[in-house]
Design a protein around this motif. Structure first.
Motif, short mmCIF file in Angstrom:
data_model
loop_
_atom_site.label_atom_id
_atom_site.label_comp_id
_atom_site.label_asym_id
_atom_site.label_seq_id
_atom_site.Cartn_x
_atom_site.Cartn_y
_atom_site.Cartn_z
N VAL A 512 0.45 -0.97 -0.38
CA VAL A 512 -0.16 0.13 -0.17
C VAL A 512 1.13 1.08 0.14
CG1 VAL A 512 -1.90 1.15 1.69
CG2 VAL A 512 -1.80 -1.18 0.83
N MET A 513 2.11 1.43 0.95
CA MET A 513 2.88 1.98 1.09
C MET A 513 3.74 2.84 -0.47
SD MET A 513 4.60 2.39 4.27
CE MET A 513 3.37 3.18 6.01
N ASN A 514 3.50 1.66 -0.77
CA ASN A 514 4.18 2.34 -2.64
C ASN A 514 3.65 1.20 -3.51
OD1 ASN A 514 6.53 1.94 -3.31
ND2 ASN A 514 7.68 0.44 -3.87
N PHE A 515 2.76 1.79 -3.64
CA PHE A 515 1.34 0.61 -4.64
C PHE A 515 1.22 1.68 -5.83
CE2 PHE A 515 0.08 5.65 -3.78
CZ PHE A 515 -0.68 5.57 -4.66
N ASN A 516 2.78 2.98 -6.17
CA ASN A 516 2.70 3.29 -7.29
C ASN A 516 4.72 2.52 -7.79
OD1 ASN A 516 3.73 4.95 -5.82
ND2 ASN A 516 2.91 6.28 -6.98
N GLU A 517 5.22 2.00 -7.05
CA GLU A 517 6.68 1.59 -6.85
C GLU A 517 7.62 3.02 -7.33
OE1 GLU A 517 6.81 -0.99 -9.94
OE2 GLU A 517 5.54 -2.83 -9.35
N VAL A 518 6.82 4.01 -6.52
CA VAL A 518 7.62 5.20 -6.29
C VAL A 518 8.33 5.27 -5.79
CG1 VAL A 518 6.87 5.95 -4.21
CG2 VAL A 518 7.71 7.48 -6.19
N TYR A 519 9.37 4.09 -4.74
CA TYR A 519 10.38 3.87 -4.24
C TYR A 519 11.16 2.64 -3.94
CZ TYR A 519 8.13 7.06 -1.02
OH TYR A 519 6.94 7.78 0.28
N ARG A 520 12.09 3.31 -4.45
CA ARG A 520 13.62 1.91 -4.34
C ARG A 520 13.29 0.78 -3.37
NH1 ARG A 520 17.90 4.62 -8.75
NH2 ARG A 520 16.50 5.42 -10.21
N VAL A 521 12.94 -0.24 -3.52
CA VAL A 521 12.56 -0.92 -2.20
C VAL A 521 14.11 -1.73 -2.37
CG1 VAL A 521 11.43 -2.87 -0.84
CG2 VAL A 521 10.15 -0.60 -2.33
N ARG A 522 15.04 -1.74 -1.11
CA ARG A 522 15.89 -2.56 -0.96
C ARG A 522 15.68 -2.52 0.45
NH1 ARG A 522 19.86 0.23 1.80
NH2 ARG A 522 19.83 2.01 1.96
N ARG A 523 16.32 -3.90 0.89
CA ARG A 523 16.99 -4.40 1.70
C ARG A 523 17.87 -4.36 3.02
NH1 ARG A 523 14.89 -9.33 4.15
NH2 ARG A 523 15.82 -8.68 5.80
N ARG A 524 18.19 -4.37 3.69
CA ARG A 524 19.78 -4.17 4.25
C ARG A 524 20.51 -4.96 4.70
NH1 ARG A 524 18.80 -1.76 9.27
NH2 ARG A 524 16.80 -1.78 9.44
N LYS A 525 22.10 -4.13 4.00
CA LYS A 525 23.08 -5.38 4.55
C LYS A 525 22.92 -6.19 5.25
CE LYS A 525 26.75 -2.25 2.70
NZ LYS A 525 27.53 -1.20 2.88
N GLY A 526 22.86 -8.07 4.66
CA GLY A 526 22.94 -8.99 5.98
C GLY A 526 21.64 -9.54 5.33
N GLY A 527 21.03 -8.91 5.14
CA GLY A 527 19.28 -9.04 4.76
C GLY A 527 18.83 -10.55 4.02
N LYS A 528 18.32 -11.44 4.54
CA LYS A 528 17.69 -12.35 3.36
C LYS A 528 17.58 -11.73 2.24
CE LYS A 528 18.52 -15.96 6.33
NZ LYS A 528 17.89 -17.44 6.66
N THR A 529 17.43 -11.88 1.50
CA THR A 529 15.95 -12.08 -0.24
C THR A 529 14.97 -12.87 0.01
OG1 THR A 529 17.69 -13.29 -1.15
CG2 THR A 529 18.03 -10.58 -1.67
#
Length: 597
Positions: A512-529
């Motif tokens: 809902v917060m990124n419904f139009n994909e305006v943000y480039r979602v990324r995980r912090r270092k060391g996080g599992k994909t």
């Protein structure tokens, strides 16, 4: 051989008392307290200890003629009767029930034993739930906690925040409880909360948390809902702490929303007032207003972005989490065969669901900085800092507007004085005209050491003021850009962590917060994909290749757009130069014609 066992069983299921001097029964009393007469003093103990800690089921001592499930039912019957007698203060009903339902139990009469246990179980459970509902209003207290502590009563919370805003902006040391209580009563009288039961409203109170250095009123204010025995069997001390934790998060979110909306309203109102007038004056004096206009546009866009984030977060917690969990709680407590243990378990599950899905649970990685609550704290703190920076920019614009107005007024006054002076000189040319000094015009005209007679604006701002104003605006611009960039980076990490979860509701929040994909979602270092299936690595490489191609294509478009804009600018410059050359030739031709005439 079995007579003592059945006597203890009969006394337990009909009277709620345990008579086991030699510890032969499968129910054991823990830490019995004496009242001085050799009898257990259950009335002096808290309700939670009477229900949970006083008696314990010894599974190793259950006789072979009784199943484990049947033994748990026997244990619950006696514990409920004991709680009704001492915890609820209804010993008269227990004594009447013992006289009416008590019967002899004999070895081998299994059918009679099962029937007696089932009847006693249904009767005692129904009586206990009825007492908790009608006499102690358990369900009304649960609903009141949802309305006031979990911010379900929207008009009450909005009025309370509006009335407390100016008071809570001050340092925490200057807060007084009687002032907060008066504002709380004002919010109750001014909202629909005034129609609630007075018994409910008297339990609602405002208090201050433990103070820390640098705290303000917003950091230490909290609402409290007092719970008495025997309701504290369900709403335990642990549950009260959970309610306080949830309230603090929701209150911070509401505070940020209130601050951002107030700043947004001030900016939009100023855009039609002070800011619009500042733009007009700047153009009048040939000032470059494009930089300030772009800065205000970026500020309004970022505030709108933050308001969208806060609104979506509030909607998710209040509706997708709290309302959904509340519906599950109601379905659990309205069952006809529900016991007090079922109510306790349902309420505990209710709070655990809210804290987990409401982004208040502990981090899975063990690092506190990875917790969603810590990430939300940093995001909300950054939003308040951005609000302060925008307010500083607005104050700068108001001060600039005031300075320009004063300069314009002084300029008009100086022009009027010069006109009066020229009029006096014209009058001096007449032989019968009195002098300007005799009329007092020159003596009454305002003068300034920085004035110049040949300038249309005799009053100029000092160089120090100009230097100070020139240094404030770049600092504000840098501050706004840094805070905006920090907000987006932290939000990208939060959305990446949400999308990596297996919980569908928490993933829904990220969607809902990124419904139009305006943000480039990324995980912090060391996080599992997230898991990608058998073709995960190949799909990941293809996706990276597509992203690189898109970036190159976007850069090419931007370079092409820049080349086109540069070519267009050169063409416009050449056209303006050609126009100037033609105009010069026409002026030269007109000069020759004048000479010939």
């Amino acid at each position: 051989m079995t007579r003592p066992f059945y006597d203890m069983l009969r006394q337990w299921i009909y009277d709620g008392e345990l008579s086991d001097p030699y510890h032969e029964f499968f129910i054991h009393e823990q830490n019995p307290k004496s009242d001085g007469f050799g009898q257990p003093n259950s009335r002096s103990a808290p309700a939670t200890s009477v229900w949970e800690d006083k008696y314990k089921l010894e599974e190793d001592m259950i006789p072979s003629i009784i199943t484990e499930e049947f033994a748990k039912k026997i244990f619950l019957i006696g514990k409920s009767l004991n709680f009704i007698r001492y915890g609820c203060g209804d010993s008269a009903w227990v004594e009447a029930y013992c006289k009416d339902a008590s019967r002899e139990l004999h070895y081998g009469d299994t059918a009679t034993l099962e029937t007696s246990i089932d009847e006693a179980y249904k009767t005692t459970m129904a009586r206990l739930i009825n007492l908790m509902d009608t006499k102690f209003h358990l369900f009304e207290h649960l609903h009141a906690l949802k309305k006031y502590i979990l911010l379900g009563q929207g008009d009450f919370i909005a009025l309370l925040m509006e009335s407390l805003a100016s008071n809570l902006d001050r340092p925490a040391g200057s807060q007084y409880r009687h002032t907060l209580t008066a504002q709380l009563e004002h919010a109750i009288r001014g909202s629909n909360a005034q129609y609630d039961d007075p018994e409910i409203l008297t339990r609602l109170d405002a208090r201050l948390l433990e103070l820390s250095h640098g705290d303000i009123g917003w950091d230490v204010f909290t609402l409290e809902y007092r719970i008495d025995a025997p309701v504290d069997v369900v709403i335990t001390a642990w549950a009260s702490r959970q309610y306080l934790t949830i309230f603090n998060l929701l209150w911070r979110i509401k505070r940020v929303e209130f601050a951002l909306v107030s700043t947004w309203r001030r900016c939009m109102t100023g855009a039609r007032g002070v800011l619009a007038t500042t733009t007009t004056i700047s153009k009048k004096y040939n000032k470059d207003e494009r930089v300030n206009g772009e800065l205000w546009k970026q500020a309004r866009c970022c505030i709108a972005e933050m308001i969208h984030f806060v609104n979506q977060l509030q909607y998710y917690i209040l509706f997708e989490v709290i309302e959904a969990s509340w519906e599950q709680l109601q379905n659990s407590i309205i069952k006809s065969d529900a016991t007090l243990d079922d109510l306790i378990e349902a309420h505990t599950t209710y709070l655990k669901n809210i804290t987990h899905k409401g982004l208040l649970g502990p981090p899975k990685s063990g690092n506190k900085e990875d917790a969603f609550s810590v990430q939300l704290h940093h995001l909300l703190k950054g939003m308040l800092a951005y609000r302060d920076a925008v307010d500083g920019l607005y104050s700068y614009e108001v001060a600039e507007f005031t300075r320009r107005q004063e300069r314009s007024a002084r300029a008009e006054t100086g022009s009027a004085a010069q006109q009066r002076k020229r009029k006096g000189d014209d009058d001096d040319a007449s032989p019968n005209a009195p002098t300007a000094t005799q009329n007092g015009l020159l003596n009454s005209a305002p003068r300034d050491n920085n004035s110049r007679a040949d300038s249309p604006f005799p009053i100029n701002p000092s160089s120090a003021a100009i230097k100070s104003a020139d240094s404030v605006l770049p600092a504000l611009k840098k501050r706004l850009e840094d805070l905006s960039q920090s907000f987006r980076q932290k939000l990208n990490v939060l959305l990446g962590d949400l999308m990596a979860l297996s919980d569908a509701d928490m993933k829904f929040l990220g969607t809902v917060m990124n419904f139009n994909e305006v943000y480039r979602v990324r995980r912090r270092k060391g996080g599992k994909t997230p898991h990608r299936g058998k073709e995960g690595e190949k799909g990941k490489k293809d996706e990276q290749h597509r992203n690189e191609s898109k970036d190159e294509e976007q850069e090419g478009k931007e370079d092409g757009r820049g080349d086109r804009e540069g070519m267009k600018g050169r063409e416009e410059t050449g056209a303006r130069a050609g126009d100037k050359e033609k105009e010069a030739k026409r002026e030269k031709g007109r000069g020759k014609e004048e000479e010939k005439r």
